[in-house]
Scaffold this active site. Structure first.
Site: not given
Ligand code: WQD
Length: 345
Positions: A127, A152, A156, A234
């Site tokens: 990741s 987590y 990795k 992202r």
């Molecule tokens: C994306 C953006 C949140 C939810 C993580 C792990 C990564 C992978 C994917 C496993 C961020 C924002 C999110 C919500 C929001 N994991 N958000 N409201 O944190 O980039 O990555 O998940 O494979 O290894 O680190 O992904 O989808 O949680 O968040 O505003 O209800 O969306 O703040 O900016 P993240 P995410």
């Protein structure tokens, strides 16, 4: 028929999409899955799409004896794609030992068996979280790996080191770690997709559940970041693109094309989108208004991450084909299918 491939976690989100792609490319597949974060119904979805049913072994890779028995039962398997792991960042903070045991002991059990083989090929699900908040964007594979923001993420990082060190003393073992950015979307048939258990932690499943009325409102975690609109950026990559990258990486190893027996590749689109841009894209492509509110930042979130895809593009000859719009449309189609199934039950 091509070789028989082991896919651990093959009933999970990325695993199931990779199994479909393998079957469609004439591979035989055996899945190991303990169903801790997936459902046996996914097997039916795989069969519906491909017309083929992979062999399925339902056990926990933490059980060393069962891993040994598995490779005794399938001595011909020397290609493994390893997805099985716990992956919820927040849960890992609350229960670190669950993550270190589940994500690392399983990896070690597999590597112990593979390193005994004359020729073994191993693809590891890693990741972009290993980079933390990178100093420069886009992020390339030689960006420094930073102290993980969660257990987590640490599993990795440690997992990659375990594989690299094992490959150093076992030249017969070839491995690639694939560092995913943000996996999203679903198979175009909507027969398989992301099946978060309980309240989704990730943006897209929470967004589509809000759009379909399962959730009242999407909370946007902060709009005071140093980005164009204040929300985090992202690199959202379609799960179909991810699936294909795994097969290309495995074939590179099985066909002995790799100049060294351990390598790392970023898997992303190379494009960054903010949370508000994702919401806008979703609304434009589906015509559905999304109720959301801006709330405080989420602990541990980084401001921005998107991939430098140059190495995967040139060395693997792989490039993401699907757009964010494609991914959101497929995720929405999948969410509607889930609701349809729930109302039929
Ligand atoms: C994306 C953006 C949140 C939810 C993580 C792990 C990564 C992978 C994917 C496993 C961020 C924002 C999110 C919500 C929001 N994991 N958000 N409201 O944190 O980039 O990555 O998940 O494979 O290894 O680190 O992904 O989808 O949680 O968040 O505003 O209800 O969306 O703040 O900016 P993240 P995410």
């Amino acid at each position: 028929m091509k070789a028989k491939i082991l896919v651990t976690g093959g009933l999970g989100f990325i695993g199931s999409h990779t199994v479909v792609a393998l079957l469609e490319q004439d591979y035989d597949v055996v899945i190991i899955d303990n169903l801790s974060n997936s459902s046996i119904e996914v097997l039916g979805g795989i069969t519906k799409i491909t017309g083929r049913t992979p062999e399925f072994e339902n056990f926990d890779l933490r059980n060393k004896e069962q891993v040994i028995e598995f490779f005794d039962k399938y001595p011909e398997i020397n290609g493994v794609i390893h997805f099985a792991a716990s992956k919820a960042v927040g849960e890992s903070v609350e229960n670190p030992l669950l993550y270190y045991e589940n994500n690392l002991s399983t990896l070690i059990h597999l590597l112990k068996q593979l390193s005994k083989k004359q020729d073994a090929n191993f693809i590891f699900s890693s990741s972009c979280t290993v980079y933390g908040q990178a100093d420069t964007l886009p992020i390339s594979e030689d960006a420094p790996v930073k102290k993980a923001m969660s257990p987590y993420g640490n599993t990795k990082q440690i997992g990659e080191e375990i594989i690299e060190d094992t490959c150093k003393v076992h030249p017969n073992l070839k491995a690639i770690s694939l560092r995913y950015f943000n996996p999203v979307g679903a198979h175009p048939s909507a027969e398989i997709g992301e099946l978060p258990i309980g309240t989704p932690q990730n943006l897209i499943p929470f967004l589509t559940q809000t759009a379909i009325g399962k959730r009242e409102q999407l909370s946007v975690f902060g709009d005071d970041y140093p980005t164009s609109d204040g929300t985090c950026i992202r690199d959202y990559i379609h799960v179909m693109d991810l699936a294909q990258a795994h097969i290309i990486a495995l074939e590179r190893l099985m066909q002995n094309k790799a100049e060294n027996n351990y390598n790392v590749f970023n898997l992303g689109t190379g494009k960054g989108n903010s949370v508000l841009e994702v919401i806008k894209t979703f609304e434009n492509s589906t015509g559905v208004d999304l109720p959301y509110k801006i709330v405080g930042r989420r602990e541990g979130d980084i401001t921005a991450a998107y991939a430098d895809t140059g190495k995967a593009n040139s060395v693997l000859n792989w490039k993401a084909k699907y757009t964010l719009d494609d991914a959101l449309k497929s995720a929405w189609k999948w969410e509607n299918k889930v609701k349809e199934k729930e109302t039929q039950e």
